[in-house]
Design a protein around this motif. Sequence first.
Motif, PDB file in Angstrom:
ATOM      1  N   THR A   1      -4.388  60.054  52.907  1.00  0.00           N
ATOM      2  CA  THR A   1      -3.352  59.531  53.812  1.00  0.00           C
ATOM      3  C   THR A   1      -3.910  58.540  54.840  1.00  0.00           C
TER       4      THR A   1
ATOM      5  N   PRO B   1      -7.394  63.317  55.086  1.00  0.00           N
ATOM      6  CA  PRO B   1      -6.677  62.525  56.093  1.00  0.00           C
ATOM      7  C   PRO B   1      -7.519  61.309  56.457  1.00  0.00           C
TER       8      PRO B   1
ATOM      9  N   PHE C   1      -1.822  58.777  46.949  1.00  0.00           N
ATOM     10  CA  PHE C   1      -2.443  58.006  48.037  1.00  0.00           C
ATOM     11  C   PHE C   1      -1.401  57.226  48.811  1.00  0.00           C
TER      12      PHE C   1
ATOM     13  N   LEU D   1       8.293  46.853  49.307  1.00  0.00           N
ATOM     14  CA  LEU D   1       8.443  48.266  49.675  1.00  0.00           C
ATOM     15  C   LEU D   1       9.876  48.552  50.104  1.00  0.00           C
TER      16      LEU D   1
HETATM   17  P1  NAD Z   1      -6.400  52.214  54.507  1.00  0.00           P
HETATM   18  O1  NAD Z   1      -6.098  51.776  53.118  1.00  0.00           O
HETATM   19  O2  NAD Z   1      -7.483  51.514  55.241  1.00  0.00           O
HETATM   20  O3  NAD Z   1      -6.813  53.750  54.527  1.00  0.00           O
HETATM   21  C1  NAD Z   1      -5.972  54.755  54.005  1.00  0.00           C
HETATM   22  C2  NAD Z   1      -6.811  55.929  53.559  1.00  0.00           C
HETATM   23  O4  NAD Z   1      -7.665  55.516  52.488  1.00  0.00           O
HETATM   24  C3  NAD Z   1      -7.730  56.485  54.649  1.00  0.00           C
HETATM   25  O5  NAD Z   1      -7.736  57.884  54.546  1.00  0.00           O
HETATM   26  C4  NAD Z   1      -9.081  55.890  54.288  1.00  0.00           C
HETATM   27  O6  NAD Z   1     -10.170  56.658  54.732  1.00  0.00           O
HETATM   28  C5  NAD Z   1      -9.009  55.891  52.777  1.00  0.00           C
HETATM   29  N1  NAD Z   1      -9.890  54.940  52.101  1.00  0.00           N
HETATM   30  C6  NAD Z   1     -10.358  53.754  52.562  1.00  0.00           C
HETATM   31  N2  NAD Z   1     -11.144  53.164  51.625  1.00  0.00           N
HETATM   32  C7  NAD Z   1     -11.171  53.996  50.556  1.00  0.00           C
HETATM   33  C8  NAD Z   1     -11.789  53.947  49.271  1.00  0.00           C
HETATM   34  N3  NAD Z   1     -12.543  52.915  48.898  1.00  0.00           N
HETATM   35  N4  NAD Z   1     -11.566  54.965  48.423  1.00  0.00           N
HETATM   36  C9  NAD Z   1     -10.775  56.008  48.767  1.00  0.00           C
HETATM   37  N5  NAD Z   1     -10.180  56.109  49.969  1.00  0.00           N
HETATM   38  C10 NAD Z   1     -10.366  55.125  50.850  1.00  0.00           C
HETATM   39  O7  NAD Z   1      -5.029  52.152  55.314  1.00  0.00           O
HETATM   40  P2  NAD Z   1      -4.778  52.490  56.849  1.00  0.00           P
HETATM   41  O8  NAD Z   1      -5.272  51.366  57.693  1.00  0.00           O
HETATM   42  O9  NAD Z   1      -5.220  53.862  57.150  1.00  0.00           O
HETATM   43  O10 NAD Z   1      -3.166  52.507  56.875  1.00  0.00           O
HETATM   44  C11 NAD Z   1      -2.384  51.378  57.020  1.00  0.00           C
HETATM   45  C12 NAD Z   1      -1.895  50.901  55.674  1.00  0.00           C
HETATM   46  O11 NAD Z   1      -1.177  51.928  55.016  1.00  0.00           O
HETATM   47  C13 NAD Z   1      -0.901  49.750  55.802  1.00  0.00           C
HETATM   48  O12 NAD Z   1      -1.152  48.802  54.796  1.00  0.00           O
HETATM   49  C14 NAD Z   1       0.452  50.415  55.580  1.00  0.00           C
HETATM   50  O13 NAD Z   1       1.463  49.563  55.109  1.00  0.00           O
HETATM   51  C15 NAD Z   1       0.081  51.449  54.582  1.00  0.00           C
HETATM   52  N6  NAD Z   1       1.076  52.524  54.582  1.00  0.00           N
HETATM   53  C16 NAD Z   1       1.919  52.613  53.523  1.00  0.00           C
HETATM   54  C17 NAD Z   1       2.906  53.592  53.523  1.00  0.00           C
HETATM   55  C18 NAD Z   1       3.875  53.710  52.380  1.00  0.00           C
HETATM   56  O14 NAD Z   1       4.535  54.735  52.301  1.00  0.00           O
HETATM   57  N7  NAD Z   1       3.994  52.719  51.518  1.00  0.00           N
HETATM   58  C19 NAD Z   1       3.000  54.493  54.592  1.00  0.00           C
HETATM   59  C20 NAD Z   1       2.100  54.379  55.644  1.00  0.00           C
HETATM   60  C21 NAD Z   1       1.132  53.388  55.625  1.00  0.00           C
END
Ligand code: NAD
Length: 472
Positions: free
Chosen positions: A143, A170, A220, A406
């Motif tokens: 998440t 998380p 994810f 989305l």
């Molecule tokens: P992020 O992609 O940086 O991180 C999300 C999760 O992925 C974190 O737990 C992070 O530690 C993990 N992660 C990062 N690199 C990884 C890898 N290489 N392998 C596996 N896991 C990894 O996103 P963020 O900055 O935490 O959240 C913001 C983003 O999430 C925005 O783009 C937003 O639009 C999106 N979002 C989408 C929804 C939806 O329902 N579509 C909801 C909330 C947020």
Amino acid sequence: MRHFSLAYIDGAFVPVQGNEVVDIVNPATEERIGTATLGNRDDVRLAVAAARRAQPAFGRSTKQERIDMLLRLQAAVLARTDEIREATIEEYGGPLSRAQWVADYASQCFANAVKTLEDYAFTRQVGEATVVMEPVGVAALMTPWNSTAGSICNKLASALAAGCACVIKPSERSPIQAQVIAEAIHDAGLPPGVVNIVNGRGADVGSEISTHPGIAKISFTGSTPTGKAILRAGAETMKRVSLALTGKSATVILEDADLAKVMPLALSAGFLNNGQACIAGTRILVPRARLAEAIGYVKTAVAGLRVGDPRDAQTVIGPLVNQAQYDRIQRFIRAGLEEGATLVAGGEGRPEHLSRGYFVKPTVFADVRNDMQIAREEIFGPVLCLLAYDDEEEAVRIANDSPYGLQAYVFSSDPKRAHRVAERLEAGGVMVNAIRPALTAPFGGVKQSGLGREYGVFGLEAFLEPKTIVSA
Ligand code: NAD
């Protein structure tokens, strides 16, 4: 100062194997309020092993047993509603009303899953065959920081309803919220190993999960680049992958709309959660003939928005999550100016009345072309674009001209017409004349906004695999 250094594995809080310590900073005050020791790959291996031990018995549990567990989780999370709200405000500056919504939604997820489960037939007849819907196996739930409690509870409710033991990862940026949820899960008294939680960075904890052969399914939520990395990493062991990703959603205001009514709604869809919402309506499409009128409404509305202390019930926009996010927003505002967009409200820098905290000015640009950076990329802050269009065809074309899909919003005085436009928009969901999520209907994105759907039956089936049995 609080310190978090525990993982939740096999029904117990245990010290993490990792040793990287990160600061927890309140974004409204920039004060260091705690530290967290992050987990590492070894923690993931222990968590997956525990989940795999729990999976066979849990996968065979009856519908009633799972309903009982979900009800216990609902009660345990409900009992911590205030703590969830407080952690959401403290850790990422979610404004009070949004933080309260997230906190209420967290327990509601389990109640929704119970309803879905009660009505769901795991065995059905298809032609001559009996089709049995079976749990896919151990599921990883990963998440983002901007909706920690909501994302975890929504995914967990569907996974458990399906009979999948879980490993939750998380965001490393939300250890306080994750801890509150972990304590609620512990209070629910599920069998050991059914739910495990490891907090850590994507580069090691997330990567280990994405490649671990013991994980059958990944659900994810996060950014599109990370979603792609997970999909690639999971391909080797053919993991089932659901992705809820980045958005750059269009709000289409049709020329018959009452702007006095709809502009406040369009702005609140854009500024949702301090602009840090995947479903934020950040591209507002306005009929060219009504652009000047729309700009007038924007100027008045933005001037009246309270920016500041997220605990204040009057605050509409709190701080961004951290300095990096603040700097990123400033870069986007500069890019908008450099590309020739016209500033209608806001601009660079902190609001004048605030001297501390990662606050930015709610900013709206006009004269935006859809090929500008500010119209194409997800900014993830309170920066909105007004795009003018000449007719309905052009509105639909501009709205659909995005790598993402989305959410979308349509506003019109004619509900039938609005519905017709909604059907033509490339988005996983469209809200018409309202901002109202449907929490048991499918939620997800088309194009690069995701893969698969969450919520209700669609969310449940994302954790199930059909088996066809044909007998003589
Ligand atoms: P992020 O992609 O940086 O991180 C999300 C999760 O992925 C974190 O737990 C992070 O530690 C993990 N992660 C990062 N690199 C990884 C890898 N290489 N392998 C596996 N896991 C990894 O996103 P963020 O900055 O935490 O959240 C913001 C983003 O999430 C925005 O783009 C937003 O639009 C999106 N979002 C989408 C929804 C939806 O329902 N579509 C909801 C909330 C947020």
